[in-house]
Scaffold this active site. Structure first.
Site, PDB file in Angstrom:
ATOM      1  N   ARG A  56       0.855  -1.178   0.000  1.00  0.00           N
ATOM      2  CA  ARG A  56       0.000   0.000   0.000  1.00  0.00           C
ATOM      3  C   ARG A  56       0.898   1.236   0.000  1.00  0.00           C
ATOM      4  O   ARG A  56       2.112   1.143   0.173  1.00  0.00           O
ATOM      5  CB  ARG A  56      -0.989   0.016   1.172  1.00  0.00           C
ATOM      6  CG  ARG A  56      -0.627  -0.722   2.413  1.00  0.00           C
ATOM      7  CD  ARG A  56       0.512  -0.134   3.203  1.00  0.00           C
ATOM      8  NE  ARG A  56       0.265   1.260   3.513  1.00  0.00           N
ATOM      9  CZ  ARG A  56       1.195   2.148   3.711  1.00  0.00           C
ATOM     10  NH1 ARG A  56       2.464   1.837   3.619  1.00  0.00           N
ATOM     11  NH2 ARG A  56       0.895   3.394   4.000  1.00  0.00           N
ATOM     12  N   ALA A  58       0.774   5.143  -2.279  1.00  0.00           N
ATOM     13  CA  ALA A  58       0.613   5.476  -3.697  1.00  0.00           C
ATOM     14  C   ALA A  58       1.845   5.165  -4.553  1.00  0.00           C
ATOM     15  O   ALA A  58       1.730   4.505  -5.599  1.00  0.00           O
ATOM     16  CB  ALA A  58       0.209   6.949  -3.836  1.00  0.00           C
ATOM     17  N   GLN A 204      -2.394   2.288  10.195  1.00  0.00           N
ATOM     18  CA  GLN A 204      -1.106   2.324   9.511  1.00  0.00           C
ATOM     19  C   GLN A 204      -0.065   3.117  10.292  1.00  0.00           C
ATOM     20  O   GLN A 204       1.134   2.839  10.211  1.00  0.00           O
ATOM     21  CB  GLN A 204      -1.253   2.913   8.106  1.00  0.00           C
ATOM     22  CG  GLN A 204      -2.096   2.080   7.158  1.00  0.00           C
ATOM     23  CD  GLN A 204      -3.512   2.607   7.049  1.00  0.00           C
ATOM     24  OE1 GLN A 204      -4.084   3.068   8.041  1.00  0.00           O
ATOM     25  NE2 GLN A 204      -4.092   2.541   5.861  1.00  0.00           N
ATOM     26  N   ASP A 245      -2.066  10.832  -1.744  1.00  0.00           N
ATOM     27  CA  ASP A 245      -2.383   9.807  -2.730  1.00  0.00           C
ATOM     28  C   ASP A 245      -2.736  10.408  -4.081  1.00  0.00           C
ATOM     29  O   ASP A 245      -2.612   9.740  -5.102  1.00  0.00           O
ATOM     30  CB  ASP A 245      -3.542   8.936  -2.223  1.00  0.00           C
ATOM     31  CG  ASP A 245      -3.101   8.037  -1.089  1.00  0.00           C
ATOM     32  OD1 ASP A 245      -2.702   6.896  -1.375  1.00  0.00           O
ATOM     33  OD2 ASP A 245      -3.121   8.473   0.069  1.00  0.00           O
ATOM     34  N   ASN A 255      -5.613  12.419   0.781  1.00  0.00           N
ATOM     35  CA  ASN A 255      -4.740  11.569   1.581  1.00  0.00           C
ATOM     36  C   ASN A 255      -5.613  10.688   2.466  1.00  0.00           C
ATOM     37  O   ASN A 255      -6.848  10.763   2.436  1.00  0.00           O
ATOM     38  CB  ASN A 255      -3.782  12.425   2.421  1.00  0.00           C
ATOM     39  CG  ASN A 255      -2.658  11.622   3.039  1.00  0.00           C
ATOM     40  OD1 ASN A 255      -1.997  10.838   2.363  1.00  0.00           O
ATOM     41  ND2 ASN A 255      -2.429  11.794   4.324  1.00  0.00           N
ATOM     42  N   LYS A 256      -4.975   9.857   3.260  1.00  0.00           N
ATOM     43  CA  LYS A 256      -5.686   8.918   4.124  1.00  0.00           C
ATOM     44  C   LYS A 256      -6.727   9.631   4.983  1.00  0.00           C
ATOM     45  O   LYS A 256      -6.511  10.745   5.449  1.00  0.00           O
ATOM     46  CB  LYS A 256      -4.684   8.184   5.007  1.00  0.00           C
ATOM     47  CG  LYS A 256      -5.280   7.095   5.873  1.00  0.00           C
ATOM     48  CD  LYS A 256      -6.022   6.049   5.066  1.00  0.00           C
ATOM     49  CE  LYS A 256      -5.164   5.372   4.030  1.00  0.00           C
ATOM     50  NZ  LYS A 256      -5.909   4.383   3.220  1.00  0.00           N
TER      51      LYS A 256
END
Length: 365
Positions: A56, A58, A204, A245, A255-256
């Site tokens: 995982r 990008a 994460q 990302d 992003n996340k």
């Protein structure tokens, strides 16, 4: 400070053994409790690794996708097979733009060639993508390091950096994006302390970023996502640096999930908020972040959590009543107005179209 673009870390998220027609990747679902390398030897396996988050991040997704396309061409280099493999890999994760960028790059490199030459050319192109990613991230690190030095010049004690999710070497082919300045700062003796947001629901930050910081000896503290605003209001954070990302042409940052609230808290408390990204993460074809497809993952990631018990066994346990409905958006979009700057391999750009076009004119042509 390392003088080479090669990441000296004792771990690598992705390895292409010389001459091999396969790649080896860390199964990131096993971290931090176990370090497991898996062999990926087909386009189908590459697609599964991306979709199920063995790999995982990008830039790493892009590189694995590129190698997956090369593996597909090993089996069948024809136009139809190329198109099918491209479509299957492209469908695995819709939000991160690096995947399509890498697939386009490999496809465009091989399409003009005779079919007999395509597979070898695809492997060369995938190797180039991986090498270039590591070099770009090192350059990002140098740009970000200058920012950290400037912060350090204004205060005593370590530079206190908040980050989110994992934008480290595990998300790339080396160095990471948001972490590259931190690793270089630590290597040159500039004191830093990293605030690591746990990053629900897949954790994460807790599982991956904390593991990376520990492996490299960088001082860090893990905190619950909801505490980010309090930490900034208390004055415990000097700067926020996150990954990305996808960044739209106007500087909106995807992003996340959980990044947008941190940007809001940073703005309210006068804390600079930066996103670090290599240029393939910039999607100049997309006018604003409103057009970015936001991946929705399965509800089980929200309804359960995995960990290791006191006996050393890894297990998944549910954390909500049976039958609870859950929604699981994987990403959010931070408007450009909340972004202090974008840390790229060519320098820091303001988060607006004109500044990005001046820095990357070839992408805005």
């Amino acid at each position: 400070m390392p003088g080479s673009a090669r990441d000296p870390a004792p771990y690598r998220a992705l390895v292409h053994p010389p001459g091999a027609r396969h790649i080896e990747a860390l199964d990131q679902r096993a971290l931090p409790h176990a370090v497991i390398s898996v062999k990926i030897a087909s386009a189908d396996a590459a697609a599964m690794a991306i979709r199920t988050m063995w790999v995982r991040g990008a830039p790493l997704i892009g590189a694995v996708g590129a190698y997956g396309l090369a593996m597909a061409l090993d089996r069948d280099p024809g136009d139809d097979a190329l198109a099918r493999a491209y479509a299957a890999l492209d469908a695995t994760r819709p939000t991160a733009v690096n995947l399509r960028w890498a697939l386009d790059r490999v496809r465009d490199a091989v399409l003009p060639l005779d079919t007999a030459a395509r597979a070898d050319a695809a492997w060369r192109e995938a190797d180039a993508i991986a090498v270039e990613d590591e070099a770009m991230n090192h350059a990002i690190g140098l740009v970000g390091l200058a920012l950290l030095r400037e912060v350090a010049s204004r205060r005593s004690g370590p530079v206190r950096v908040m980050t989110h999710c994992n934008a480290g070497a595990l998300a790339t082919c080396g160095w990471g994006t948001a972490t590259a300045p931190l690793f270089l700062a630590h290597a040159e003796g500039l004191p830093v302390h990293v605030w690591i947001s746990e990053t629900r629901p897949r954790l994460q930050g807790a599982n991956l970023t904390a593991w990376e910081m520990a492996r490299r000896g960088v001082p860090h503290t893990l905190f619950a996502d909801g505490a980010s605003g309090l930490l900034m209001r208390r004055g415990d954070v000097d700067v926020v640096i996150v990954g990305a990302d996808r960044v739209a042409a106007n500087g909106d940052v995807c992003n996340k999930i959980g990044t947008y609230p941190k940007a809001l808290a940073a703005r309210d408390n006068g804390v600079p908020f930066y996103a670090a990204l290599p240029s393939p993460t910039l999607d100049a074809r997309l006018a604003t972040g409103d057009g970015i497809p936001i991946e929705t993952r399965g509800p089980d990631e929200v309804l359960s959590v995995s960990g290791r018990d006191s006996y050393g066994q890894t297990a998944s346990v549910t954390i909500a009543p049976a039958g609870t409905h859950a929604i699981n958006y994987a990403f959010d979009v931070t408007p450009a107005r909340l972004v202090t700057g974008l840390i790229t391999e060519r320098g820091v750009a303001e988060a607006d179209r004109a500044a990005l076009a001046a820095l990357f004119p070839e992408r805005y042509g």
